[in-house]
Design a protein around this motif. Structure first.
Motif, PDB file in Angstrom:
ATOM      1  N   VAL A 152      31.776  27.729  37.877  1.00 33.73           N
ATOM      2  CA  VAL A 152      31.248  28.946  37.841  1.00 33.73           C
ATOM      3  C   VAL A 152      32.191  30.054  37.210  1.00 33.73           C
ATOM      4  N   VAL A 153      31.998  30.583  35.954  1.00 33.08           N
ATOM      5  CA  VAL A 153      32.944  31.514  35.289  1.00 33.08           C
ATOM      6  C   VAL A 153      31.986  33.001  35.253  1.00 33.08           C
ATOM      7  N   GLU A 154      32.387  33.876  36.292  1.00 35.23           N
ATOM      8  CA  GLU A 154      31.942  35.253  36.263  1.00 35.23           C
ATOM      9  C   GLU A 154      33.062  36.098  37.030  1.00 35.23           C
ATOM     10  N   ASP A 155      33.213  37.313  36.216  1.00 30.66           N
ATOM     11  CA  ASP A 155      33.972  38.306  36.555  1.00 30.66           C
ATOM     12  C   ASP A 155      33.596  39.425  37.568  1.00 30.66           C
ATOM     13  N   ASP A 156      32.144  39.609  37.855  1.00 29.99           N
ATOM     14  CA  ASP A 156      31.635  40.425  38.850  1.00 29.99           C
ATOM     15  C   ASP A 156      31.970  39.887  40.194  1.00 29.99           C
TER      16      ASP A 156
END
Length: 65
Positions: free
Chosen positions: A5-9
Motif C-alpha cells: 500500500v503506497v499512501e501518504d495520508d
C-alpha cells in the motif's frame, strides 16, 4: 497474498491497511514512491494499492510503471 500500500495520508493508510489485514492479507505500507521502490528491491508484492496523488514529482500512475 502480500499487498503493498503506497499512501501518504496517515488516516487513509491506517484505514486501508487495517481493512486489508482484517481480511487476512499480509500488508506492507510505504508513504511514497521511494519507500515503495526500496521495499520492492528487497521483496515481491502480489498486489499494489496506491494513491494517485502522491507527493513529489512522481504520482501513483507513474509508480505503477
Amino acid at each position: 497474498m502480500r499487498i503493498l500500500v503506497v499512501e501518504d495520508d496517515p488516516l487513509i493508510c491506517e484505514f486501508v491497511v487495517e481493512c486489508l489485514r482484517d481480511e487476512g492479507f499480509d500488508v506492507i505500507h510505504a508513504a511514497d514512491r521511494e519507500q515503495a521502490l526500496s521495499w520492492c528491491g528487497r521483496q515481491v508484492a502480489d498486489a499494489l494499492v496506491t494513491d494517485v496523488q502522491l507527493p513529489g514529482t512522481i504520482d501513483g500512475w507513474e509508480t505503477l510503471s
